[in-house]
Write an enzyme that holds these catalytic residues in place. Structure first.
Site, PDB file in Angstrom:
ATOM      1  N   ASP A 206       0.820  -1.214   0.000  1.00 14.43           N
ATOM      2  CA  ASP A 206       0.000   0.000   0.000  1.00 14.43           C
ATOM      3  C   ASP A 206       0.855   1.265   0.000  1.00 14.43           C
ATOM      4  O   ASP A 206       0.332   2.369  -0.118  1.00 14.43           O
ATOM      5  CB  ASP A 206      -0.935  -0.020   1.216  1.00 14.43           C
ATOM      6  CG  ASP A 206      -1.972   1.087   1.195  1.00 14.43           C
ATOM      7  OD1 ASP A 206      -2.451   1.427   0.101  1.00 14.43           O
ATOM      8  OD2 ASP A 206      -2.294   1.629   2.261  1.00 14.43           O
ATOM      9  N   SER A 230      -7.149   5.945   0.051  1.00 15.56           N
ATOM     10  CA  SER A 230      -7.277   4.734  -0.759  1.00 15.56           C
ATOM     11  C   SER A 230      -8.734   4.282  -0.767  1.00 15.56           C
ATOM     12  O   SER A 230      -9.400   4.298   0.273  1.00 15.56           O
ATOM     13  CB  SER A 230      -6.405   3.615  -0.185  1.00 15.56           C
ATOM     14  OG  SER A 230      -5.055   4.015  -0.123  1.00 15.56           O
ATOM     15  N   GLN A 280      -4.550  -0.144  -7.450  1.00 15.69           N
ATOM     16  CA  GLN A 280      -5.295   0.599  -6.434  1.00 15.69           C
ATOM     17  C   GLN A 280      -5.910   1.843  -7.059  1.00 15.69           C
ATOM     18  O   GLN A 280      -5.290   2.515  -7.877  1.00 15.69           O
ATOM     19  CB  GLN A 280      -4.383   1.035  -5.281  1.00 15.69           C
ATOM     20  CG  GLN A 280      -5.127   1.747  -4.161  1.00 15.69           C
ATOM     21  CD  GLN A 280      -4.223   2.138  -2.998  1.00 15.69           C
ATOM     22  OE1 GLN A 280      -3.779   3.275  -2.912  1.00 15.69           O
ATOM     23  NE2 GLN A 280      -3.954   1.190  -2.116  1.00 15.69           N
TER      24      GLN A 280
END
Length: 292
Positions: A206, A230, A280
């Site tokens: 991440d 996110s 993402q």
């Protein structure tokens, strides 16, 4: 060899408490910022799901949605749903909850190890990690550009050894290509536990993704005029790897529009083997346009 305190804390973070056959509990580190780090939720949910799957079926993909910001001062309850146990594939869902609300949801697929066709893209040509500055050296070089809280985090002892290929793009000094490359590895020896290495990669995957999208605009996630979060996260595991050996994270953002940005990532070993891929989408909104 003794583990450093930061690595011990990170491993403890991924060692969930078992509350029932399909129920687990996780905690945040004591120095956590105002919201739970997204990679923590991904990794802890994966650990919970892994606890319900035989070890000879490693995870090959996961998909998650960030629903609400997590409170790092509150324990996170993880409940696993055993969706399917097939002949070669196993599917699990996991919901992360705090104060009666779901903050993150994960679906993961596990597979028995099989042989098949094999091909992969080539890694980008970048400098070797040893030729790049350490995080503390980078903090010293960039002390006039970064917020104090970020500098303190870079200077603090860490479980992660990270080397940024292009620091100028990372700090938003000027508009640059929407690409970013960095090397990382866990700074200490890890046991021969494939599930742990995959959980650690989920935790680290991440990192910096939305910053890569902002690099094209000469901005960073530290810009207080922006609301950055996110929205979802996907991770595919292709080949075996070790999280305590150098991995190159190559990131690129093909698009930003509608207050959202998409970022792809590929992870390579030092020998050039593609071991994982990431995707993402995130929210990037000017705060003067935010509606809460």
């Amino acid at each position: 060899m003794a583990l450093n305190a930061s690595l011990t804390e990170l491993l403890k973070l991924l060692d969930l408490e078992t509350r029932g056959e399909n129920e687990f509990c996780g905690h945040s580190p004591p120095n956590a910022p105002r919201a739970v780090y997204g990679g923590q939720a991904v990794a802890q949910a994966l650990v919970a799901a892994q606890r319900t799957v035989p070890p000879d079926r490693p995870v090959h993909s996961l998909h998650g949605y960030f629903i609400l910001a997590g409170d790092p001062k509150t324990p996170i309850d993880y409940k696993v749903e055993r969706v399917r146990d097939g002949k070669s594939f196993t599917t699990r869902r996991c919901a992360a909850r705090q104060k009666g609300q779901t903050i993150f949801s994960l679906e993961a697929s596990f597979q028995t190890v099989e042989e098949g066709f094999d091909h992969a893209i080539e890694p980008p040509q970048v400098p070797e990690p040893e030729s790049l500055p350490t995080s503390s050296a980078l903090a010293e070089r960039l002390n006039s550009f970064l917020p104090q809280a970020v500098l303190e985090r870079l200077e603090r002892p860490s479980a992660l050894d990270m080397r940024v290929v292009d620091p100028a793009a990372a700090i938003g000094a000027k508009p640059a290509s929407a690409r970013q490359y960095f090397w990382f590895r866990i700074d200490g020896p890890l046991p021969e536990d494939d599930a742990l290495h995959r959980a650690l990669l989920a935790y680290l995957s991440d990192m910096t993704l939305l910053n890569t999208a902002l690099a094209a605009h000469g901005r960073t996630v530290f810009d207080r005029s922006l609301q950055v979060a996110s929205l979802d996260h996907a991770l595919w595991f292709h080949r075996p790897f070790r999280a305590d050996e150098w991995l190159l994270y190559a990131q690129e953002s093909p698009s930003a529009s509608g207050a959202r940005a998409l970022v792809y990532g590929h992870l390579f070993t030092r020998e050039g083997r593609l071991v994982a891929s990431v995707a993402q989408e995130g929210l990037i909104r000017r705060r003067d346009k935010a509606d809460g």
